[in-house]
Write a protein that holds these residues in place. Sequence first.
Motif, PDB file in Angstrom:
ATOM      1  N   LYS A  67      -4.958  13.650  -8.456  1.00 10.29           N
ATOM      2  CA  LYS A  67      -5.322  12.419  -7.739  1.00 10.29           C
ATOM      3  C   LYS A  67      -4.186  11.420  -7.825  1.00 10.29           C
ATOM      4  CE  LYS A  67      -9.954  12.319  -6.703  1.00 10.29           C
ATOM      5  NZ  LYS A  67     -10.444  11.774  -5.453  1.00 10.29           N
ATOM      6  N   VAL A  68      -3.754  10.940  -6.705  1.00  9.11           N
ATOM      7  CA  VAL A  68      -2.736   9.894  -6.700  1.00  9.11           C
ATOM      8  C   VAL A  68      -3.315   8.688  -5.978  1.00  9.11           C
ATOM      9  CG1 VAL A  68      -0.433   9.228  -5.953  1.00  9.11           C
ATOM     10  CG2 VAL A  68      -0.842  11.546  -6.721  1.00  9.11           C
ATOM     11  N   ARG A  69      -3.339   7.581  -6.683  1.00 11.75           N
ATOM     12  CA  ARG A  69      -3.914   6.367  -6.117  1.00 11.75           C
ATOM     13  C   ARG A  69      -2.772   5.432  -5.754  1.00 11.75           C
ATOM     14  NH1 ARG A  69      -6.247   2.926  -3.878  1.00 11.75           N
ATOM     15  NH2 ARG A  69      -7.574   1.272  -4.684  1.00 11.75           N
ATOM     16  N   LEU A  70      -2.745   4.976  -4.513  1.00 14.41           N
ATOM     17  CA  LEU A  70      -1.716   4.040  -4.079  1.00 14.41           C
ATOM     18  C   LEU A  70      -2.401   2.734  -3.690  1.00 14.41           C
ATOM     19  CD1 LEU A  70       0.343   6.392  -1.712  1.00 14.41           C
ATOM     20  CD2 LEU A  70       0.853   5.855  -4.074  1.00 14.41           C
ATOM     21  N   THR A  71      -1.974   1.651  -4.307  1.00 21.53           N
ATOM     22  CA  THR A  71      -2.574   0.370  -3.949  1.00 21.53           C
ATOM     23  C   THR A  71      -1.559  -0.485  -3.212  1.00 21.53           C
ATOM     24  OG1 THR A  71      -2.008  -0.425  -6.142  1.00 21.53           O
ATOM     25  CG2 THR A  71      -4.268   0.283  -5.822  1.00 21.53           C
ATOM     26  N   CYS A 121      -5.550   5.977  -0.859  1.00 18.93           N
ATOM     27  CA  CYS A 121      -4.734   4.799  -0.560  1.00 18.93           C
ATOM     28  C   CYS A 121      -5.611   3.641  -0.102  1.00 18.93           C
ATOM     29  CB  CYS A 121      -3.750   5.093   0.570  1.00 18.93           C
ATOM     30  SG  CYS A 121      -2.898   6.639   0.411  1.00 18.93           S
ATOM     31  N   ASP A 122      -5.144   2.442  -0.368  1.00 20.41           N
ATOM     32  CA  ASP A 122      -5.804   1.264   0.186  1.00 20.41           C
ATOM     33  C   ASP A 122      -5.739   1.311   1.709  1.00 20.41           C
ATOM     34  OD1 ASP A 122      -6.547   0.229  -2.167  1.00 20.41           O
ATOM     35  OD2 ASP A 122      -5.002  -1.325  -2.284  1.00 20.41           O
ATOM     36  N   TYR A 123      -6.756   0.784   2.356  1.00 20.80           N
ATOM     37  CA  TYR A 123      -6.839   0.884   3.818  1.00 20.80           C
ATOM     38  C   TYR A 123      -5.617   0.284   4.496  1.00 20.80           C
ATOM     39  CZ  TYR A 123      -8.838   0.773   8.502  1.00 20.80           C
ATOM     40  OH  TYR A 123      -9.065   0.966   9.845  1.00 20.80           O
ATOM     41  N   HIS A 124      -5.172  -0.877   3.992  1.00 22.92           N
ATOM     42  CA  HIS A 124      -4.123  -1.588   4.712  1.00 22.92           C
ATOM     43  C   HIS A 124      -2.720  -1.256   4.211  1.00 22.92           C
ATOM     44  CE1 HIS A 124      -5.308  -3.946   1.259  1.00 22.92           C
ATOM     45  NE2 HIS A 124      -4.137  -4.533   1.299  1.00 22.92           N
ATOM     46  N   LEU A 125      -2.579  -0.241   3.401  1.00 20.92           N
ATOM     47  CA  LEU A 125      -1.244   0.191   2.986  1.00 20.92           C
ATOM     48  C   LEU A 125      -0.478   0.709   4.202  1.00 20.92           C
ATOM     49  CD1 LEU A 125       0.701   0.864   0.598  1.00 20.92           C
ATOM     50  CD2 LEU A 125      -0.301   3.125   0.579  1.00 20.92           C
ATOM     51  N   ARG A 126       0.770   0.325   4.296  1.00 21.56           N
ATOM     52  CA  ARG A 126       1.555   0.768   5.459  1.00 21.56           C
ATOM     53  C   ARG A 126       1.851   2.262   5.367  1.00 21.56           C
ATOM     54  NH1 ARG A 126       2.344  -3.237   8.490  1.00 21.56           N
ATOM     55  NH2 ARG A 126       2.477  -5.333   7.620  1.00 21.56           N
ATOM     56  N   TYR A 127       1.803   2.866   6.556  1.00 22.08           N
ATOM     57  CA  TYR A 127       1.946   4.312   6.674  1.00 22.08           C
ATOM     58  C   TYR A 127       3.280   4.809   6.120  1.00 22.08           C
ATOM     59  CZ  TYR A 127       2.228   8.731   9.281  1.00 22.08           C
ATOM     60  OH  TYR A 127       2.371  10.033   9.653  1.00 22.08           O
ATOM     61  N   SER A 128       4.335   3.990   6.270  1.00 19.06           N
ATOM     62  CA  SER A 128       5.649   4.474   5.825  1.00 19.06           C
ATOM     63  C   SER A 128       5.673   4.713   4.311  1.00 19.06           C
ATOM     64  CB  SER A 128       6.748   3.488   6.222  1.00 19.06           C
ATOM     65  OG  SER A 128       6.460   2.225   5.708  1.00 19.06           O
ATOM     66  N   TYR A 129       4.901   3.932   3.557  1.00 15.63           N
ATOM     67  CA  TYR A 129       4.876   4.163   2.109  1.00 15.63           C
ATOM     68  C   TYR A 129       4.173   5.468   1.788  1.00 15.63           C
ATOM     69  CZ  TYR A 129       6.424  -0.622   1.630  1.00 15.63           C
ATOM     70  OH  TYR A 129       7.155  -1.761   1.722  1.00 15.63           O
ATOM     71  N   VAL A 130       3.167   5.793   2.606  1.00 18.94           N
ATOM     72  CA  VAL A 130       2.446   7.042   2.373  1.00 18.94           C
ATOM     73  C   VAL A 130       3.372   8.220   2.649  1.00 18.94           C
ATOM     74  CG1 VAL A 130       0.437   8.390   3.020  1.00 18.94           C
ATOM     75  CG2 VAL A 130       0.293   5.920   2.982  1.00 18.94           C
TER      76      VAL A 130
END
Lengths: 162, 154
Positions: A67-71, A121-130
């Motif tokens: 599991k990788v959580r990105l905030t 991932c958080d909903y509003h995280l920008r796609y480029s970071y993903v």
Amino acid sequence: MKRAGRDETTQRIELNMTPMIDVVFQLLIFFMLSLKLLAPEGDFHIRMPKAAPAEGQPDPTQLPPIKVRLTADRNGNLRGIQMAEKQLRSLEQLRNEVLALVCDERGPKPEAAKTEIDFDCDYHLRYSYVVEAMTAVSGYVDKQDRIVKVIEKIKFTRRPKE
Amino acid sequence: MRWGARRSGVRTNPDMTPMIDVTFQLVIFFMLTMNFSQEEQTELIRLPSSEIAKPPDQPVETPITLQITAKGNVIFGGQQMPLANLKRELLREKQLLESMPGKSASKATIIIRADGRAQIGQVQDAIAICQELDFQHFVLRAKQERKVLKPEGA
């Protein structure tokens, strides 16, 4: 005879080049205008089965996903990375952690192909970071400039909009 | 005199051969650099870059391209629309696919070209809409570009 007479007086046969040059220029202009210099594009395959585990026995050799959580902060920039309850400082560290799990000194271990990563991932995280995070976990470019794939099974956990 | 030739009315024939040679070279160059496979790229989408996004070795089967702009709109079939309208348009596409022999939604691949500034939630919403219509294979597209990750601790 008419033909013989003409042959005798032959100077040079004048080919009319004009139509050919016209056509060639047309082609040239067409190809020039349709030229687009673009970076090549590549794909990340993601696993998105429709529903929870499909029918049949679950594969016993399947390891539980990492599991990788990105905030994200308010502007959608990456704020924090968490891998299996452990707080990480950078995507580079995420890569090192993943490589430590599934690789030895000779390269990816056989289990690597079976390991799955689940991004939350958080909903509003920008796609480029993903995409950067996916790049970090799914492989690296080695010293000979070859692409080494490490983990190819990537899935996402969906989070509701805040 | 030098100009005698012209005065006597003889047509001069410039040698066209070098020009045609060069022109053909150019035509061939532009022909070979032409790329039909990336026709769907638009200026509206700035793909995120990744060093390991390798162009696929073989073309995907039944590709359907879905583009997501920075504001979260979807471009599908050359039309820009809000995410809410995607389902209707995709349903039409699905019916079209199923009317063709050997094709179905579950075998098609959805290629997602999302802008790097879009929110991941919007991309996931679009995927969820596709899943509701039985699409199962997804790829995320990125530009192949060397981008060095920041060293640890930076």
